[in-house]
Design a protein around this motif. Structure first.
Motif, PDB file in Angstrom:
ATOM      1  N   GLY A  56       0.788  -1.226   0.000  1.00 47.21           N
ATOM      2  CA  GLY A  56       0.000   0.000   0.000  1.00 47.21           C
ATOM      3  C   GLY A  56       0.817   1.270   0.000  1.00 47.21           C
ATOM      4  N   ILE A  57       2.062   1.188  -0.485  1.00 42.83           N
ATOM      5  CA  ILE A  57       2.938   2.362  -0.498  1.00 42.83           C
ATOM      6  C   ILE A  57       3.362   2.666  -1.933  1.00 42.83           C
ATOM      7  CG2 ILE A  57       5.094   3.375   0.344  1.00 42.83           C
ATOM      8  CD1 ILE A  57       4.951   1.388   2.693  1.00 42.83           C
ATOM      9  N   PRO A  58       2.771   3.686  -2.570  1.00 47.61           N
ATOM     10  CA  PRO A  58       3.225   4.090  -3.901  1.00 47.61           C
ATOM     11  C   PRO A  58       4.544   4.848  -3.768  1.00 47.61           C
ATOM     12  CG  PRO A  58       1.504   5.566  -3.146  1.00 47.61           C
ATOM     13  CD  PRO A  58       1.653   4.505  -2.085  1.00 47.61           C
ATOM     14  N   LEU A  59       5.484   4.585  -4.641  1.00 46.62           N
ATOM     15  CA  LEU A  59       6.785   5.246  -4.517  1.00 46.62           C
ATOM     16  C   LEU A  59       6.754   6.688  -4.999  1.00 46.62           C
ATOM     17  CD1 LEU A  59       9.251   2.391  -5.516  1.00 46.62           C
ATOM     18  CD2 LEU A  59       8.318   2.992  -3.272  1.00 46.62           C
ATOM     19  N   THR A  60       5.813   6.988  -5.892  1.00 44.19           N
ATOM     20  CA  THR A  60       5.622   8.373  -6.324  1.00 44.19           C
ATOM     21  C   THR A  60       4.157   8.748  -6.130  1.00 44.19           C
ATOM     22  OG1 THR A  60       5.129   7.792  -8.632  1.00 44.19           O
ATOM     23  CG2 THR A  60       7.449   8.172  -8.061  1.00 44.19           C
ATOM     24  N   GLN A  61       3.931  10.030  -5.938  1.00 41.89           N
ATOM     25  CA  GLN A  61       2.570  10.544  -5.787  1.00 41.89           C
ATOM     26  C   GLN A  61       2.605  12.023  -6.146  1.00 41.89           C
ATOM     27  OE1 GLN A  61      -0.100   8.852  -5.133  1.00 41.89           O
ATOM     28  NE2 GLN A  61      -1.661  10.320  -4.499  1.00 41.89           N
ATOM     29  N   ARG A  62       1.750  12.410  -7.056  1.00 41.60           N
ATOM     30  CA  ARG A  62       1.740  13.800  -7.509  1.00 41.60           C
ATOM     31  C   ARG A  62       1.611  14.761  -6.329  1.00 41.60           C
ATOM     32  NH1 ARG A  62      -2.260  16.901 -10.945  1.00 41.60           N
ATOM     33  NH2 ARG A  62      -3.751  15.330 -10.265  1.00 41.60           N
TER      34      ARG A  62
ATOM     35  N   ALA B  41      -1.989   3.917   5.094  1.00 40.77           N
ATOM     36  CA  ALA B  41      -3.188   3.837   5.937  1.00 40.77           C
ATOM     37  C   ALA B  41      -4.466   4.010   5.127  1.00 40.77           C
ATOM     38  CB  ALA B  41      -3.112   4.893   7.042  1.00 40.77           C
ATOM     39  N   ARG B  42      -4.380   4.706   4.003  1.00 41.10           N
ATOM     40  CA  ARG B  42      -5.556   4.957   3.167  1.00 41.10           C
ATOM     41  C   ARG B  42      -5.649   4.020   1.973  1.00 41.10           C
ATOM     42  NH1 ARG B  42      -4.276  10.982   1.819  1.00 41.10           N
ATOM     43  NH2 ARG B  42      -5.981  10.674   0.340  1.00 41.10           N
ATOM     44  N   ILE B  43      -4.522   3.426   1.586  1.00 41.68           N
ATOM     45  CA  ILE B  43      -4.484   2.638   0.352  1.00 41.68           C
ATOM     46  C   ILE B  43      -4.535   1.138   0.580  1.00 41.68           C
ATOM     47  CG2 ILE B  43      -2.975   1.975  -1.579  1.00 41.68           C
ATOM     48  CD1 ILE B  43      -2.064   4.850  -1.752  1.00 41.68           C
ATOM     49  N   PHE B  44      -3.843   0.664   1.604  1.00 45.76           N
ATOM     50  CA  PHE B  44      -3.636  -0.782   1.735  1.00 45.76           C
ATOM     51  C   PHE B  44      -4.948  -1.551   1.846  1.00 45.76           C
ATOM     52  CE2 PHE B  44      -3.052  -4.598   4.412  1.00 45.76           C
ATOM     53  CZ  PHE B  44      -2.261  -5.330   3.535  1.00 45.76           C
ATOM     54  N   THR B  45      -5.030  -2.609   1.065  1.00 43.88           N
ATOM     55  CA  THR B  45      -6.147  -3.548   1.126  1.00 43.88           C
ATOM     56  C   THR B  45      -5.581  -4.948   1.253  1.00 43.88           C
ATOM     57  OG1 THR B  45      -7.509  -2.140  -0.298  1.00 43.88           O
ATOM     58  CG2 THR B  45      -8.180  -4.440  -0.060  1.00 43.88           C
ATOM     59  N   LYS B  46      -6.081  -5.717   2.189  1.00 41.92           N
ATOM     60  CA  LYS B  46      -5.589  -7.074   2.389  1.00 41.92           C
ATOM     61  C   LYS B  46      -5.824  -7.903   1.138  1.00 41.92           C
ATOM     62  CE  LYS B  46      -5.669 -10.886   5.690  1.00 41.92           C
ATOM     63  NZ  LYS B  46      -6.256 -11.416   6.943  1.00 41.92           N
ATOM     64  N   ARG B  47      -4.771  -8.621   0.705  1.00 37.99           N
ATOM     65  CA  ARG B  47      -4.861  -9.407  -0.518  1.00 37.99           C
ATOM     66  C   ARG B  47      -5.601 -10.712  -0.278  1.00 37.99           C
ATOM     67  NH1 ARG B  47       0.372  -7.631  -0.357  1.00 37.99           N
ATOM     68  NH2 ARG B  47       1.285  -9.666   0.081  1.00 37.99           N
ATOM     69  N   ALA B  48      -6.271 -11.172  -1.320  1.00 44.79           N
ATOM     70  CA  ALA B  48      -7.021 -12.434  -1.226  1.00 44.79           C
ATOM     71  C   ALA B  48      -6.066 -13.608  -1.185  1.00 44.79           C
ATOM     72  CB  ALA B  48      -7.943 -12.556  -2.431  1.00 44.79           C
TER      73      ALA B  48
END
Length: 246
Positions: free
Chosen positions: A133-139, A239-246
């Motif tokens: 859930g951690i993007p390395l870049t973000q505008r 905290a806003r992006i991570f979703t538990k993988r199936a």
């Protein structure tokens, strides 16, 4: 009647960061055709089920400082098998050219006239933070990324701290304290960071903290290799992006 000597070939295949489904279609196709397979410790072992029953499997990986085979011996083994006319798959975790010593192997083989093909892999540098859930870049937040080794060399060179918004360190567990000490020369103690252990694998653990407390958290949790260390404001997005993988 003279038979023309069969020409061997070596495929340097990046198999991704840990999930066997992250190997590319081309990589899997070449793996299934291989007659000899040299594989690292960090590859998804389920991939070996895809290998032909007649193929020879040769473990050559490094685990906790112990080598199954030295790099020089690996180079010679690849050359020897190609000389015998074999299709050789050299499996590497992540991507062969990102801290995978793939460049060393291909230069050795090319210098000796061996036909080599590189199959890029999904690098743990990008995939492990993404899956956590951690993007390395973000505008407007992070426009530059730098990748470095978090392992102190035999020459005791200082761990690099590139000038970038997001820093990603691999091979970082044993010298995490030294890495953080170097980063603190350029970043504040409150800078967000995360250590991701066994990324893209069932036993994945993610520790989020700051440069002030991440070493203590990692020691308390008894984190082990392999792990990826991410530093920068993008860590807050987990905290806003991570979703538990199936």
């Amino acid at each position: 009647m003279n038979r023309e000597k069969k020409q061997g070939k070596v495929y340097l295949i990046g198999v991704g960061p840990g999930d066997p489904e992250l190997i590319t279609i081309k990589g899997l196709r070449f793996l299934k055709r291989a007659e000899v397979v040299l594989y690292d410790h960090l590859i998804p072992m389920d991939l070996l089920k895809e290998v032909s029953r007649s193929a020879r499997l040769i473990p050559v990986g490094k685990k906790h400082g112990a080598h199954s085979m030295s790099q020089d011996a690996i180079n010679e083994c690849l050359f020897h098998e190609a000389q015998r006319g074999k299709k050789v798959a050299r499996l590497k975790g992540g991507d062969p050219y990102v801290f995978g010593r793939g460049g060393e192997e291909i230069l050795f083989l090319k210098a000796r006239g061996v036909d080599v093909e590189v199959v890029p892999g999904v690098s743990s540098v990008i995939a492990v933070p993404a899956l956590a859930g951690i993007p390395l870049t973000q505008r407007h937040l992070a426009m530059t990324v730098a990748v470095a080794s978090g392992h102190v060399t035999e020459d005791n060179d200082p761990i690099p701290v590139p000038d970038a918004d997001t820093l990603v360190y691999v091979m970082c567990v044993s010298d995490l304290d030294k890495t953080v000490k170097q980063i603190l020369k350029k970043r504040s103690a409150g800078t967000p960071c995360a250590v991701i252990e066994n990324g893209a694998m069932p036993g994945e653990r993610v520790l989020v903290g700051t440069l002030r407390n991440i070493v203590h958290k990692s020691r308390t949790a008894k984190l082990v290799a392999p792990a990826v260390f991410v530093v920068g404001d993008v860590v807050r997005l987990r905290a806003r992006i991570f979703t538990k993988r199936a």
